[in-house]
Design a protein around this motif. Structure first.
Motif, PDB file in Angstrom:
ATOM      1  N   GLY A 313       0.868  -1.274   0.049  1.00 50.86           N
ATOM      2  CA  GLY A 313       0.235  -0.029   0.077  1.00 50.86           C
ATOM      3  C   GLY A 313       0.852   1.197  -0.071  1.00 50.86           C
ATOM      4  O   GLY A 313       0.227   2.141  -0.436  1.00 50.86           O
ATOM      5  N   GLU A 314       2.031   1.236   0.681  1.00 50.06           N
ATOM      6  CA  GLU A 314       2.861   2.402   0.496  1.00 50.06           C
ATOM      7  C   GLU A 314       3.183   2.893  -0.738  1.00 50.06           C
ATOM      8  O   GLU A 314       3.102   4.170  -0.923  1.00 50.06           O
ATOM      9  CB  GLU A 314       4.179   2.099   1.082  1.00 50.06           C
ATOM     10  N   THR A 315       3.326   2.400  -1.847  1.00 54.21           N
ATOM     11  CA  THR A 315       3.359   2.717  -3.036  1.00 54.21           C
ATOM     12  C   THR A 315       2.219   3.075  -3.797  1.00 54.21           C
ATOM     13  O   THR A 315       2.279   3.631  -4.964  1.00 54.21           O
ATOM     14  CB  THR A 315       4.262   1.620  -4.018  1.00 54.21           C
ATOM     15  N   LEU A 316       0.938   2.780  -3.339  1.00 57.07           N
ATOM     16  CA  LEU A 316      -0.073   2.897  -4.058  1.00 57.07           C
ATOM     17  C   LEU A 316      -1.306   3.962  -3.443  1.00 57.07           C
ATOM     18  O   LEU A 316      -2.204   3.954  -3.531  1.00 57.07           O
ATOM     19  CB  LEU A 316      -0.927   1.496  -4.057  1.00 57.07           C
ATOM     20  N   GLY A 317      -0.499   4.492  -2.400  1.00 60.45           N
ATOM     21  CA  GLY A 317      -1.446   5.750  -1.830  1.00 60.45           C
ATOM     22  C   GLY A 317      -2.340   5.251  -0.789  1.00 60.45           C
ATOM     23  O   GLY A 317      -3.387   5.817  -0.478  1.00 60.45           O
ATOM     24  N   VAL A 318      -2.037   4.025  -0.331  1.00 60.25           N
ATOM     25  CA  VAL A 318      -3.045   3.522   0.704  1.00 60.25           C
ATOM     26  C   VAL A 318      -2.056   3.288   2.054  1.00 60.25           C
ATOM     27  O   VAL A 318      -1.252   2.467   2.230  1.00 60.25           O
ATOM     28  CB  VAL A 318      -3.704   2.164   0.262  1.00 60.25           C
ATOM     29  N   ASP A 319      -2.348   3.780   3.111  1.00 57.62           N
ATOM     30  CA  ASP A 319      -1.670   3.960   4.288  1.00 57.62           C
ATOM     31  C   ASP A 319      -2.554   2.603   5.293  1.00 57.62           C
ATOM     32  O   ASP A 319      -3.271   3.426   6.073  1.00 57.62           O
ATOM     33  CB  ASP A 319      -1.507   5.181   5.073  1.00 57.62           C
ATOM     34  N   LEU A 320      -2.035   1.575   5.117  1.00 59.36           N
ATOM     35  CA  LEU A 320      -2.878   0.745   6.058  1.00 59.36           C
ATOM     36  C   LEU A 320      -2.048   0.579   7.357  1.00 59.36           C
ATOM     37  O   LEU A 320      -2.832   0.194   8.556  1.00 59.36           O
ATOM     38  CB  LEU A 320      -2.713  -0.753   5.342  1.00 59.36           C
ATOM     39  N   TRP A 321      -0.768   1.100   7.414  1.00 56.33           N
ATOM     40  CA  TRP A 321      -0.144   0.960   8.701  1.00 56.33           C
ATOM     41  C   TRP A 321      -0.785   1.832   9.804  1.00 56.33           C
ATOM     42  O   TRP A 321      -0.961   1.303  11.058  1.00 56.33           O
ATOM     43  CB  TRP A 321       1.363   1.597   8.591  1.00 56.33           C
ATOM     44  N   ARG A 322      -1.259   2.869   9.532  1.00 53.28           N
ATOM     45  CA  ARG A 322      -1.921   3.845  10.493  1.00 53.28           C
ATOM     46  C   ARG A 322      -3.500   4.052  10.197  1.00 53.28           C
ATOM     47  O   ARG A 322      -4.011   4.842  11.118  1.00 53.28           O
ATOM     48  CB  ARG A 322      -1.296   5.414  10.100  1.00 53.28           C
ATOM     49  N   TYR A 323      -3.860   3.072   9.521  1.00 53.13           N
ATOM     50  CA  TYR A 323      -5.469   2.974   9.471  1.00 53.13           C
ATOM     51  C   TYR A 323      -5.874   2.384  10.622  1.00 53.13           C
ATOM     52  O   TYR A 323      -5.548   1.642  11.222  1.00 53.13           O
ATOM     53  CB  TYR A 323      -5.982   2.223   8.254  1.00 53.13           C
ATOM     54  N   GLU A 324      -6.989   3.119  11.252  1.00 48.98           N
ATOM     55  CA  GLU A 324      -7.634   2.687  12.514  1.00 48.98           C
ATOM     56  C   GLU A 324      -9.280   2.898  12.435  1.00 48.98           C
ATOM     57  O   GLU A 324      -9.793   4.008  11.725  1.00 48.98           O
ATOM     58  CB  GLU A 324      -7.216   3.400  13.670  1.00 48.98           C
ATOM     59  N   THR A 325     -10.198   2.082  12.676  1.00 47.96           N
ATOM     60  CA  THR A 325     -11.435   2.206  13.008  1.00 47.96           C
ATOM     61  C   THR A 325     -11.736   3.319  14.098  1.00 47.96           C
ATOM     62  O   THR A 325     -10.838   3.543  14.663  1.00 47.96           O
ATOM     63  CB  THR A 325     -12.033   1.031  13.270  1.00 47.96           C
ATOM     64  N   LYS A 326     -13.001   3.724  14.384  1.00 49.37           N
ATOM     65  CA  LYS A 326     -13.293   4.684  15.260  1.00 49.37           C
ATOM     66  C   LYS A 326     -13.122   4.239  16.671  1.00 49.37           C
ATOM     67  O   LYS A 326     -12.730   5.128  17.590  1.00 49.37           O
ATOM     68  CB  LYS A 326     -14.686   5.090  15.251  1.00 49.37           C
ATOM     69  N   ASP A 327     -13.158   2.758  16.826  1.00 47.39           N
ATOM     70  CA  ASP A 327     -12.762   2.343  18.233  1.00 47.39           C
ATOM     71  C   ASP A 327     -11.449   1.464  18.343  1.00 47.39           C
ATOM     72  O   ASP A 327     -11.127   0.687  18.853  1.00 47.39           O
ATOM     73  CB  ASP A 327     -14.001   1.074  18.405  1.00 47.39           C
ATOM     74  N   LYS A 328     -10.637   2.369  17.425  1.00 43.91           N
ATOM     75  CA  LYS A 328      -9.191   1.745  17.527  1.00 43.91           C
ATOM     76  C   LYS A 328      -8.495   0.474  17.194  1.00 43.91           C
ATOM     77  O   LYS A 328      -7.584  -0.036  17.499  1.00 43.91           O
ATOM     78  CB  LYS A 328      -8.632   2.205  18.861  1.00 43.91           C
ATOM     79  N   ARG A 329      -9.275  -0.052  16.199  1.00 46.90           N
ATOM     80  CA  ARG A 329      -8.730  -1.344  15.683  1.00 46.90           C
ATOM     81  C   ARG A 329      -7.657  -1.006  14.679  1.00 46.90           C
ATOM     82  O   ARG A 329      -8.075  -0.258  13.588  1.00 46.90           O
ATOM     83  CB  ARG A 329     -10.003  -2.480  14.909  1.00 46.90           C
ATOM     84  N   GLY A 330      -6.669  -1.794  14.564  1.00 47.48           N
ATOM     85  CA  GLY A 330      -5.351  -1.444  13.679  1.00 47.48           C
ATOM     86  C   GLY A 330      -4.602  -2.133  13.692  1.00 47.48           C
ATOM     87  O   GLY A 330      -4.451  -2.892  14.574  1.00 47.48           O
TER      88      GLY A 330
END
Length: 399
Positions: A313-330
């Protein structure tokens, strides 16, 4: 730079370069045949020497391996065509109360030796994949052409040569005797092929891996990707709610990048946010994996898959590293839940049958976590792992 070559570089930048610490915006850095680890080794850095020594030892052993082929298995698939891959579900055993043991019964976490012998293809596939990665990395770090030459030979035998190649589908993956000839869950057998393709990118400078070889491999993975997306088994695996679904996404995204379908890869990684929300609790637990009899192994296995998607995702504009749901699932919550168990004195509170030395599975996760989050705490936890294994682990060179 022609389109086919650019696709190779795109894959390398998406999946390998982040491991070496390079920015994705600099694809030509691959052509300079350089990496921080390689530069450190050239400067005489003693810290990386044990890992390099182990890599070269493994590569020298791999040089002695004969090419593997689906044609070598003892059993014949239901299709009658040995070019079709087949394997057995590892946790299914003969029923002692039934004639001939069929239908088989499930014993989760206990591998039936039948699934690991030469009757079917899974052991050979894994040996081929591991050897190609090892040889390609050894070629990258040493420049020894013999490593690249043998990696190319193994790739051609499994994927390209008419007499020995595998057909690009898994209709007969993880069959259960007496129950079914194959199932979507069998797609987990090929979960490590994207990592193998990373290694293939390292063969670019070698005359042993030709443009025709690369074009043929791209065609093979185009066909396999299409099967993953359109077949009943592929659709079944896409619907899985645990590590099977995550590794399905890794394969679709990785193969899509390899064949030049970046938009499909991006869509797949975006979709992984939905998987993450369903599979990781706010405190970082992974309930579907904790329900297994080897729950630590499956928890790390699933998180490794999510990390693979995050790197792509880093090269495709998707930041999965820092993605969190509202209740902090990540992802960071999941890593923080597992990380303390790098200390072997801290007992894992969930089932882990036969779990000797399972802590080492954390090393690649901690290495990647330290890079992704800039948190030295993860690096310090690595020091809690058995150091005789840690210092020679390949992750020391890759991350």
């Amino acid at each position: 730079m022609n389109f086919m070559f650019y696709r190779r570089i795109l894959l390398f930048c998406a999946l390998i370069m982040p491991q070496f610490g390079y920015a994705a915006e600099s694809p030509k850095v691959f052509l300079m045949n350089s990496s921080p680890a390689k530069a450190r080794l050239a400067a005489g850095d003693a810290v990386l020497q044990p890992a390099l020594k182990k890599l070269i030892e493994d590569a020298d052993k791999a040089l002695k391996l004969s090419p593997f082929s689906v044609m070598d298995k003892k059993l014949t698939p239901p299709s009658g065509d040995k070019h079709d891959y087949m394997s057995l579900g590892p946790y299914w055993w003969p029923d002692p109360n039934k004639p001939g043991g069929k239908p088989y019964i499930r014993r989760d976490g206990e591998s039936n030796p039948e699934s690991k012998n030469n009757d079917t293809d899974r052991p050979a596939l894994e040996k081929m994949r591991a050897a190609v990665e090892t040889l390609s990395l050894a070629y990258y770090f040493s420049g020894k052409e013999a490593y690249a030459e043998h990696a190319a030979r193994l790739l051609r035998a499994w994927f390209l040569d008419a007499a020995t190649k595998m057909n690009p589908h898994l209709n007969y993956g993880q069959a259960i005797p007496g129950r079914m000839d194959g199932r979507g869950i069998g797609i987990i057998d090929t979960r490590n092929l994207p990592a193998m393709l990373n290694a293939v990118a390292l063969l670019e400078p070698s005359p042993s891996w030709t443009k025709d070889n690369q074009a043929g491999l791209i065609r093979w993975f185009e066909a396999y990707l299409n099967w993953l997306l359109t077949s009943k088994n592929g659709k079944d695996e896409a619907d899985e709610h645990n590590n099977h679904g995550t590794w399905y996404d890794v394969q679709v995204a990785g193969f899509a990048l390899f064949v030049g379908k970046a938009q499909l890869a991006k869509q797949t990684i975006e979709h992984a946010k939905t998987r993450l929300a369903k599979q990781i609790e706010p405190d970082g637990r992974q309930p579907h994996e904790l329900a297994r009899t080897i729950s630590f192994s499956y928890s790390t296995m699933n998180l490794i898959a999510f990390f693979e998607l995050a790197v792509m995702g880093e090269t495709l504009g998707v930041d999965l590293w820092r993605y969190e749901t509202k209740d902090k699932r990540g992802l960071r919550a999941a890593l923080d839940y597992l990380a303390p168990y790098a200390d072997s004195q801290k007992a894992w509170p969930h089932p882990q049958i036969g779990g000797k030395s399972y802590h080492m599975a954390l090393l690649p996760l901690l290495k990647r976590g330290a890079r992704a989050y800039g948190d030295a705490r993860y690096q310090s936890l690595i020091e809690k792992l058995p150091q005789d294994e840690a210092i020679s682990h390949r992750a020391q060179l890759l991350y």
